[in-house]
Design a protein around this motif. Structure first.
Motif, PDB file in Angstrom:
ATOM      1  N   GLN A  85      -8.178  49.313  -4.808  1.00 60.71           N
ATOM      2  CA  GLN A  85      -7.694  49.543  -6.172  1.00 60.71           C
ATOM      3  C   GLN A  85      -8.710  49.045  -7.208  1.00 60.71           C
ATOM      4  O   GLN A  85      -8.428  49.101  -8.402  1.00 60.71           O
ATOM      5  CB  GLN A  85      -6.360  48.812  -6.381  1.00 60.71           C
ATOM      6  CG  GLN A  85      -5.272  49.203  -5.402  1.00 60.71           C
ATOM      7  CD  GLN A  85      -4.904  50.660  -5.496  1.00 60.71           C
ATOM      8  OE1 GLN A  85      -4.748  51.191  -6.598  1.00 60.71           O
ATOM      9  NE2 GLN A  85      -4.790  51.332  -4.365  1.00 60.71           N
ATOM     10  N   GLN A  94       3.808  47.212 -14.337  1.00 66.74           N
ATOM     11  CA  GLN A  94       3.732  47.456 -12.893  1.00 66.74           C
ATOM     12  C   GLN A  94       2.336  47.174 -12.354  1.00 66.74           C
ATOM     13  O   GLN A  94       2.168  46.470 -11.346  1.00 66.74           O
ATOM     14  CB  GLN A  94       4.119  48.905 -12.595  1.00 66.74           C
ATOM     15  CG  GLN A  94       3.992  49.291 -11.129  1.00 66.74           C
ATOM     16  CD  GLN A  94       4.100  50.796 -10.923  1.00 66.74           C
ATOM     17  OE1 GLN A  94       4.685  51.502 -11.730  1.00 66.74           O
ATOM     18  NE2 GLN A  94       3.518  51.287  -9.843  1.00 66.74           N
ATOM     19  N   HIS A  95       1.319  47.699 -13.035  1.00 64.08           N
ATOM     20  CA  HIS A  95      -0.054  47.540 -12.552  1.00 64.08           C
ATOM     21  C   HIS A  95      -0.531  46.085 -12.687  1.00 64.08           C
ATOM     22  O   HIS A  95      -1.346  45.622 -11.881  1.00 64.08           O
ATOM     23  CB  HIS A  95      -0.987  48.488 -13.305  1.00 64.08           C
ATOM     24  CG  HIS A  95      -0.698  49.933 -13.032  1.00 64.08           C
ATOM     25  ND1 HIS A  95      -1.093  50.951 -13.867  1.00 64.08           N
ATOM     26  CD2 HIS A  95      -0.024  50.526 -12.005  1.00 64.08           C
ATOM     27  CE1 HIS A  95      -0.692  52.114 -13.356  1.00 64.08           C
ATOM     28  NE2 HIS A  95      -0.037  51.867 -12.231  1.00 64.08           N
ATOM     29  N   ASN A 145       0.879  44.304  -9.751  1.00 60.38           N
ATOM     30  CA  ASN A 145       0.073  44.649  -8.570  1.00 60.38           C
ATOM     31  C   ASN A 145      -1.241  43.869  -8.562  1.00 60.38           C
ATOM     32  O   ASN A 145      -1.693  43.396  -7.513  1.00 60.38           O
ATOM     33  CB  ASN A 145      -0.220  46.152  -8.544  1.00 60.38           C
ATOM     34  CG  ASN A 145       1.024  46.995  -8.346  1.00 60.38           C
ATOM     35  OD1 ASN A 145       2.060  46.494  -7.919  1.00 60.38           O
ATOM     36  ND2 ASN A 145       0.948  48.265  -8.672  1.00 60.38           N
ATOM     37  N   LYS A 152      -0.806  40.281  -7.454  1.00 55.39           N
ATOM     38  CA  LYS A 152      -0.708  40.163  -5.988  1.00 55.39           C
ATOM     39  C   LYS A 152      -2.097  40.174  -5.355  1.00 55.39           C
ATOM     40  O   LYS A 152      -2.384  39.409  -4.428  1.00 55.39           O
ATOM     41  CB  LYS A 152       0.134  41.317  -5.435  1.00 55.39           C
ATOM     42  CG  LYS A 152       1.619  41.167  -5.688  1.00 55.39           C
ATOM     43  CD  LYS A 152       2.391  42.430  -5.360  1.00 55.39           C
ATOM     44  CE  LYS A 152       2.367  42.768  -3.894  1.00 55.39           C
ATOM     45  NZ  LYS A 152       3.203  43.964  -3.593  1.00 55.39           N
ATOM     46  N   ARG A 153      -2.991  41.038  -5.879  1.00 58.29           N
ATOM     47  CA  ARG A 153      -4.345  41.104  -5.320  1.00 58.29           C
ATOM     48  C   ARG A 153      -5.125  39.819  -5.628  1.00 58.29           C
ATOM     49  O   ARG A 153      -5.924  39.351  -4.810  1.00 58.29           O
ATOM     50  CB  ARG A 153      -5.092  42.325  -5.872  1.00 58.29           C
ATOM     51  CG  ARG A 153      -4.477  43.643  -5.441  1.00 58.29           C
ATOM     52  CD  ARG A 153      -5.432  44.804  -5.634  1.00 58.29           C
ATOM     53  NE  ARG A 153      -5.844  45.007  -7.004  1.00 58.29           N
ATOM     54  CZ  ARG A 153      -5.165  45.719  -7.901  1.00 58.29           C
ATOM     55  NH1 ARG A 153      -4.007  46.279  -7.563  1.00 58.29           N
ATOM     56  NH2 ARG A 153      -5.618  45.888  -9.120  1.00 58.29           N
TER      57      ARG A 153
END
Length: 299
Positions: A154, A259-260, A263, A266-267
């Protein structure tokens, strides 16, 4: 030997406040390792701290560069090391704060001397914008399957960097990364602020709402001439471009940013777990985390 005290954590975890509190207690300065807060033109979408939040503590690598001249991890490493060996050499302790794992590691560990080429970077960025990430991922999978398995798929910056080196040298990126790393003139002590996931996600959602209220849409509109640069192909900017292009309603844009960002958090946490020596701090009031760190580093 100097100590470099690293305050890591996902976005919206409270790193700035903790770094400032520590710097006050230790009478020292803060180096930022946020790969977008370098840029004078970006403030709202990068959650750049204001003067009030910095509380008079000298900060380096905030508003230090123009987006027209992007900063690579290797450039950051070189500039930060020059500061530490020179202007900041008299400090027995320094604070490094940020969420950009690659930039933190560039300073704490060092980077392999990997070749770079500006024209190849521009060509790859053009390919990314015209064709998307999938063809580039396929090329990477074919040319360097080991790195393909490791890389954050990503994160276009890392994909492009690997392909830049592969195309320039015809050698897998993984091979270049196996060289001996330089010795550091400081001791590194890493701390990660760790919130329960639902608490972190709530903090992220609130931060995005505040960014919109603060004028994120206008900020993105004002830097639209640079939209092809990697720094603007990131969360909080790419979604607003979709809105400005008429592809999304504003509500959809805001939901996608939230949302992004979740995400991305988390990364970030996955990256921080790469270093087993890191001390994970359960999130508490800033002064309690400060005192916990002071006890550890003074032992």
């Amino acid at each position: 030997m100097q100590q470099l005290i690293v305050i890591e954590g996902p976005t919206a975890s409270g790193k700035t406040a903790l770094a400032v509190a520590l710097a006050k207690a230790l009478d020292t300065v803060v180096l930022s390792a946020d790969s977008r807060q370098f840029y004078k033109e970006l403030s709202i979408g990068t959650a750049k701290p204001g003067m009030g939040e910095l509380e008079g503590i000298p900060h380096y690598f905030i508003d230090s560069h123009s987006i027209a001249n992007p900063v690579s991890a290797s450039q950051y490493e070189a500039e930060a090391m020059e500061l530490i060996r020179g202007k900041l050499a008299h400090h027995s302790k320094l604070i490094l704060v940020g969420g950009s794992g690659m930039f933190i590691d560039a300073l704490c560990i060092g980077l392999d001397p990997i070749p770079a080429d500006l024209q190849m970077q521009k060509l790859l960025t053009l390919e990314l914008n015209e064709k998307g990430i999938e063809p580039l991922l396929e090329e990477l999978k074919e040319a360097d399957p080991d790195y393909y398995q490791q890389v954050d798929k990503q994160n276009p910056m890392r994909i492009l960097r690997a392909l830049e080196v592969i195309r320039l040298t015809q050698i897998p990126f993984t091979t270049w990364r196996k060289n001996d790393l330089p010795k550091r003139p400081f001791e590194v002590i890493r701390f990660v602020i760790n919130h329960p996931r639902e608490v972190l996600y709530d903090r992220i959602n609130q931060r995005v709402d505040l960014m919109i209220e603060a004028g994120l849409i206008d900020e993105v509109r004002n830097v639209s001439e640079y939209r092809n640069l990697t720094a603007l192909q990131t969360v909080g900017y790419k979604e607003v471009f979709e809105y400005l292009d008429g592809n999304w309603e504003l509500e959809t844009c805001i939901d996608k940013i939230k949302q992004h960002t979740r995400n991305y958090a988390k990364r970030q946490l996955t990256w921080f777990k790469r270093h087993p020596e890191t001390i994970w701090l359960d999130a508490k009031p800033t002064n309690e985390m400060r005192d916990e760190i002071l006890q550890i580093i003074q032992k």
